[in-house]
Motif scaffolding. Structure first.
Motif, PDB file in Angstrom:
ATOM      1  N   VAL A  45      36.810  42.146  50.407  1.00  0.00           N
ATOM      2  CA  VAL A  45      37.020  40.706  50.172  1.00  0.00           C
ATOM      3  C   VAL A  45      35.710  40.042  49.795  1.00  0.00           C
ATOM      4  O   VAL A  45      35.672  39.143  48.920  1.00  0.00           O
ATOM      5  N   GLU A  46      34.614  40.455  50.410  1.00  0.00           N
ATOM      6  CA  GLU A  46      33.315  39.863  50.084  1.00  0.00           C
ATOM      7  C   GLU A  46      32.948  40.108  48.630  1.00  0.00           C
ATOM      8  O   GLU A  46      32.463  39.197  47.934  1.00  0.00           O
ATOM      9  N   ARG A  47      33.152  41.363  48.157  1.00  0.00           N
ATOM     10  CA  ARG A  47      32.847  41.655  46.750  1.00  0.00           C
ATOM     11  C   ARG A  47      33.772  40.870  45.828  1.00  0.00           C
ATOM     12  O   ARG A  47      33.354  40.404  44.762  1.00  0.00           O
ATOM     13  N   GLN A  48      35.028  40.734  46.217  1.00  0.00           N
ATOM     14  CA  GLN A  48      35.951  39.962  45.398  1.00  0.00           C
ATOM     15  C   GLN A  48      35.471  38.512  45.272  1.00  0.00           C
ATOM     16  O   GLN A  48      35.501  37.928  44.180  1.00  0.00           O
ATOM     17  N   ASP A  49      35.029  37.942  46.392  1.00  0.00           N
ATOM     18  CA  ASP A  49      34.548  36.543  46.361  1.00  0.00           C
ATOM     19  C   ASP A  49      33.355  36.405  45.430  1.00  0.00           C
ATOM     20  O   ASP A  49      33.242  35.413  44.688  1.00  0.00           O
ATOM     21  N   GLU A  50      32.443  37.406  45.441  1.00  0.00           N
ATOM     22  CA  GLU A  50      31.272  37.346  44.555  1.00  0.00           C
ATOM     23  C   GLU A  50      31.704  37.312  43.096  1.00  0.00           C
ATOM     24  O   GLU A  50      31.183  36.535  42.288  1.00  0.00           O
ATOM     25  N   HIS A  51      32.628  38.172  42.735  1.00  0.00           N
ATOM     26  CA  HIS A  51      33.084  38.227  41.337  1.00  0.00           C
ATOM     27  C   HIS A  51      33.826  36.949  40.947  1.00  0.00           C
ATOM     28  O   HIS A  51      33.662  36.437  39.825  1.00  0.00           O
ATOM     29  N   ILE A  52      34.648  36.410  41.856  1.00  0.00           N
ATOM     30  CA  ILE A  52      35.382  35.184  41.541  1.00  0.00           C
ATOM     31  C   ILE A  52      34.400  34.021  41.340  1.00  0.00           C
ATOM     32  O   ILE A  52      34.576  33.191  40.434  1.00  0.00           O
ATOM     33  N   ARG A  53      33.352  33.928  42.163  1.00  0.00           N
ATOM     34  CA  ARG A  53      32.362  32.872  41.986  1.00  0.00           C
ATOM     35  C   ARG A  53      31.683  32.978  40.625  1.00  0.00           C
ATOM     36  O   ARG A  53      31.465  31.969  39.943  1.00  0.00           O
ATOM     37  N   ARG A 106      42.437  39.051  41.993  1.00  0.00           N
ATOM     38  CA  ARG A 106      42.177  39.503  43.366  1.00  0.00           C
ATOM     39  C   ARG A 106      43.063  40.705  43.721  1.00  0.00           C
ATOM     40  O   ARG A 106      42.610  41.655  44.363  1.00  0.00           O
ATOM     41  N   LYS A 141      44.875  35.007  41.304  1.00  0.00           N
ATOM     42  CA  LYS A 141      45.616  35.868  42.231  1.00  0.00           C
ATOM     43  C   LYS A 141      45.741  37.287  41.667  1.00  0.00           C
ATOM     44  O   LYS A 141      45.561  38.288  42.384  1.00  0.00           O
ATOM     45  N   ASN A 184      34.086  31.760  38.036  1.00  0.00           N
ATOM     46  CA  ASN A 184      34.228  30.303  38.071  1.00  0.00           C
ATOM     47  C   ASN A 184      33.115  29.626  37.282  1.00  0.00           C
ATOM     48  O   ASN A 184      33.336  28.614  36.609  1.00  0.00           O
TER      49      ASN A 184
END
Length: 786
Positions: free
Chosen positions: A613-621, A603, A600, A624
């Motif tokens: 949000v899309e770039r954030q999802d890429e970095h979080i993946r 983000r 959290k 992970n």
């Protein structure tokens, strides 16, 4: 060799042809003036003006024919031996203490004569240049004599003395001044033309035009041979030399040359040409110039003076000369007269400034003659003439608002003082007096109207600068250097705080600079900290490329010691710990407990930094995957003591950040800024080809306040350089309407190279003025000493 008898006879006959041509034209001129005065008398006007016009018509009807007869008689008398008018009387020599400026009537007569001469020569200068060259050939002289009837100023004296002798006064002259100037200009031009035509028919220099003398292939720097013709000023006509120098120097920049070399080389060549003219026409100025060069140690002109009473570094090395007491006193009186005139003009409505400038230019012409009469040497007279020509050019620069030019006019006497005492003023374009005028001029060259568009603050500062210079007349270059430094500091404050068009753009650019500087510094320090730490590549890249920017954004918005910034630092430490190998059940359980709040925080930080949000999802993946490797013990193990040390360093990260002045802040670290673009600020991210080193260096030299024409995104409009930052890595341009465009250094250089960003001035204001002065000296070199 001396002129032969036939040539001297032809010269004498040519003067008779000239007088006959004037005499033939007088009746037509008087007839036209009669029609003009009647038209004025019949034109509707206020009662007082109508009465004055009718009085002028009555005076003209009584005395007009008498004026014609007296003028014709005076011109014919001037051809006889001893018939020439006496030279203008010099100022009485009463010493420095007793010297006073000549009376107002004398000044007014000088102004009237000067205005008439300017009007006549405006239309007849080229015909006179041809005629003068032919007379030089016939009489084998350097130039026609100052009191020769062929000169416009001599004819003007005959005209005015006949006018007064016929009973006509100043009121009638002023009423008819426009028509008189026009008719006399036509009369003189026709007389010159008739005399030239007669001489050509006699075989005297049919090709007298200056074009045959232009030696375009000759190096401008070559010394003049001893037998060079005087009319060409050191062997090559000034206009041709300067034009060739400028066109050659302002060509496309080579990668092997330093930036700005085109403009600086052009300036150097113009100054060198001026030095050659002075060394030929006024040899006594040469030793002073060489001495000043020696005193400077070979290069300089821009340094500040010492705090001693001896002046600047040239003192004691022969760099200074001293004006004669009579000239010093005359300069003081003229300065007071110009100040009074300027103060009177400042009380008038702004729209009258152009008319006021005409008055100043004409008055300056008359005051110049007063100063020359007070001069004791050819060097002083030449200096007075050149400075007058420089300011004549500056005061006619239409791109400078008239209200500002009125204040520039008041710098003429302080500049004259420094030019007399420091001859290197004519040798170096970097002299502080020149740089001050160039800097102030560059800041207002983009305005086409008055002070209301320019802004009161900038005009007030220009006034203050002029008044400070006037207040310290005996400090030489030091006062110019001091106020130049102050003016540059004012510009920084002005664009940041007072200029409505630039204030918001500068604020946004400064925020970007602060954010980018911190991001770069965080990246540098994180790289150092993690250099020997076995951190998974995906985590390392995330910290360097994303989280450093998050830390910077948070620090800019909340402060480096705020709780928000500390939270982001702890998140970096938690991420590094979480991504290290977890071999125990307890460590894995701890990672699972910490992971949701960590993700959290990551983000939230990326959202604050503007990531979608899309770039954030890429970095979080990607993260992970790194965390999964840690769970399976595929990641490297970080020793506990090293991890604790790393945590402590992250807690005090700001204390270890490198200085913005350190050499580590290289251009290679400056990142793509296109994500910073917003409604009020455009960020240039494309355009042009990779710039050469010369263009990069030129881009670094651009100065705050300068005007440019920018062609970007389908819009071509004037822009002013309002702010520079990050050791010139960022540059902001702002339009008068408030459009802000931010450049990184490489993009700025590329736009300069592609011609998408063009400077408003091809050369500095005083360099252009020097070139214009040289062109006038080409037409009439004798004006240096007359």
């Amino acid at each position: 060799m001396p002129a032969d008898a036939r040539s001297l006879v032809l010269a004498s006959q040519a003067r008779r042809v000239y007088v006959e041509a004037l005499s033939r034209g007088l009746p037509v001129m008087v007839h036209n003036l009669g029609l003009a005065v009647r038209a004025l008398a019949d034109a509707p006007a206020e009662y007082a003006l109508q009465v004055a016009r009718r009085d002028a018509m009555s005076a003209w009807l009584r005395c007009g024919t008498l004026w014609q007869e007296q003028l014709e008689r005076s011109l014919r008398q001037a051809l006889l031996p001893g018939g020439a008018l006496e030279p203008a009387r010099p100022l009485p020599d009463r010493g420095a203490e007793g010297l006073s400026l000549v009376d107002d009537d004398t000044i007014e007569r000088e102004i009237t004569a000067s205005r008439l001469v300017l009007a006549m020569m405006d239309k007849a200068s080229w015909e006179f240049s041809d005629l003068r060259s032919r007379m030089q050939r016939l009489e084998d002289t350097q130039d026609v004599a100052p009191q020769d009837l062929l000169r416009a100023q001599v004819l003007a004296r005959h005209v005015l003395e006949a006018w007064r002798g016929a009973g006509l006064g100043d009121a009638e002259w002023k009423m008819l001044q426009a028509q008189l100037n026009h008719e006399l200009a036509l009369l003189l031009g026709e007389a010159y033309h008739e005399t030239n035509r007669w001489l050509i028919a006699k075989g005297v220099m049919p090709e007298v035009d200056l074009r045959p003398f232009i030696r375009r292939a000759t190096s401008a720097a070559a010394p003049a041979p001893a037998g060079t013709a005087a009319g060409t000023l050191s062997g090559v006509p000034i206009g041709a030399t300067v034009s060739a120098a400028l066109h050659g120097a302002m060509g496309a920049a080579s990668a092997a040359l330093p930036a700005g070399s085109g403009a600086s080389r052009a300036a150097d060549q113009v100054m060198a040409q001026l030095q050659r003219v002075l060394s030929r026409q006024v040899p006594e100025m040469v030793p002073a110039r060489r001495a000043s060069d020696a005193g400077r140690g070979g290069h300089g002109g821009g340094g500040t003076g010492s705090g001693t009473g001896q002046g600047h570094p040239l003192s004691g090395h022969g760099g200074h000369t001293t004006a004669s007491p009579r000239l010093q006193a005359a300069i003081g009186h003229v300065q007071e007269a110009l100040q009074r005139q300027s103060e009177q003009i400042s009380q008038r409505p702004a729209h009258t400034a152009p008319q006021a400038l005409d008055e100043i230019r004409v008055r300056n012409q008359a005051l110049k003659q007063v100063l020359k009469q007070a001069a004791d040497s050819p060097a002083e007279r030449a200096t007075i003439e050149i400075v007058a020509l420089l300011f004549q050019s500056i005061l006619t620069e239409e791109r400078i608002p008239p209200s500002v030019r009125v204040w520039f006019a008041r710098l003429q006497m302080p500049v004259l003082r420094v030019a007399i005492t420091e001859p290197d003023f004519f040798a170096s374009a970097d002299h502080p007096a020149r740089r001050l005028i160039d800097r102030m001029g560059a800041c207002v060259m983009g305005f086409s109207s008055g002070a209301s568009e320019m802004g009161d603050a900038l005009e007030r500062e220009i006034k203050r600068v002029v008044q400070v210079v006037e207040a310290y007349p005996d400090t030489g270059r030091r006062v110019f250097q001091t106020v130049l430094t102050e003016f540059e500091k004012f510009l920084d404050h002005y664009f940041q705080q007072e200029n409505q068009a630039s204030r918001k753009g500068v604020s946004l650019a400064q925020q970007i600079e602060q954010r980018e500087t911190l991001a770069i510094q965080y990246t540098i320090e994180l790289r150092k900290m993690l250099a020997e730490v076995p951190v998974q590549d995906g985590v390392r890249d995330f910290l360097f490329q994303v989280w450093a920017d998050v830390l910077a954004v948070t620090a800019v918005r909340s402060g480096v010691q705020s709780e928000s910034t500390k939270t982001m630092r702890r998140a970096a430490a938690d991420l590094i710990w979480s991504a290290s190998a977890k071999v125990s059940r307890e460590d894995r359980a701890e990672v699972i407990r910490r992971l949701p709040p960590l993700l959290k925080t990551l983000r939230d930080g990326m959202g604050q930094a503007g990531l979608s949000v899309e770039r954030q999802d890429e970095h979080i993946r990607a993260l992970n995957n790194a965390l999964a490797a840690a769970f399976t013990a595929k990641a490297a193990v970080i020793p506990r003591e090293r991890l604790d040390e790393l945590m402590g360093q992250l807690e005090t990260l700001e204390a270890m950040l490198p200085s913005t002045e350190s050499g580590e802040l290289s251009e290679a670290l400056v990142r793509d800024l296109s994500s910073h673009e917003c409604e009020d600020l455009e960020v240039v991210a494309e355009g042009g080809t990779p710039p050469t080193p010369a263009m990069l260096a030129w881009a670094r030299e651009l100065q705050v306040g300068g005007w440019y024409m920018l062609d970007y995104r389908g819009r071509a409009e004037p822009m002013q350089l309002a702010w520079r930052g990050m050791r010139h890595q960022l540059t902001l341009f702002v339009s008068p309407q408030g459009r802000g465009v931010l450049f990184q250094l490489s993009r700025l250089a590329a736009f300069l190279q592609a011609g998408l960003l063009l400077p408003a001035q091809e050369e500095a204001l005083t360099v252009k003025a020097t070139r214009n002065a040289l062109a006038k000296l080409e037409v009439d070199p004798s004006r240096l000493l007359n």
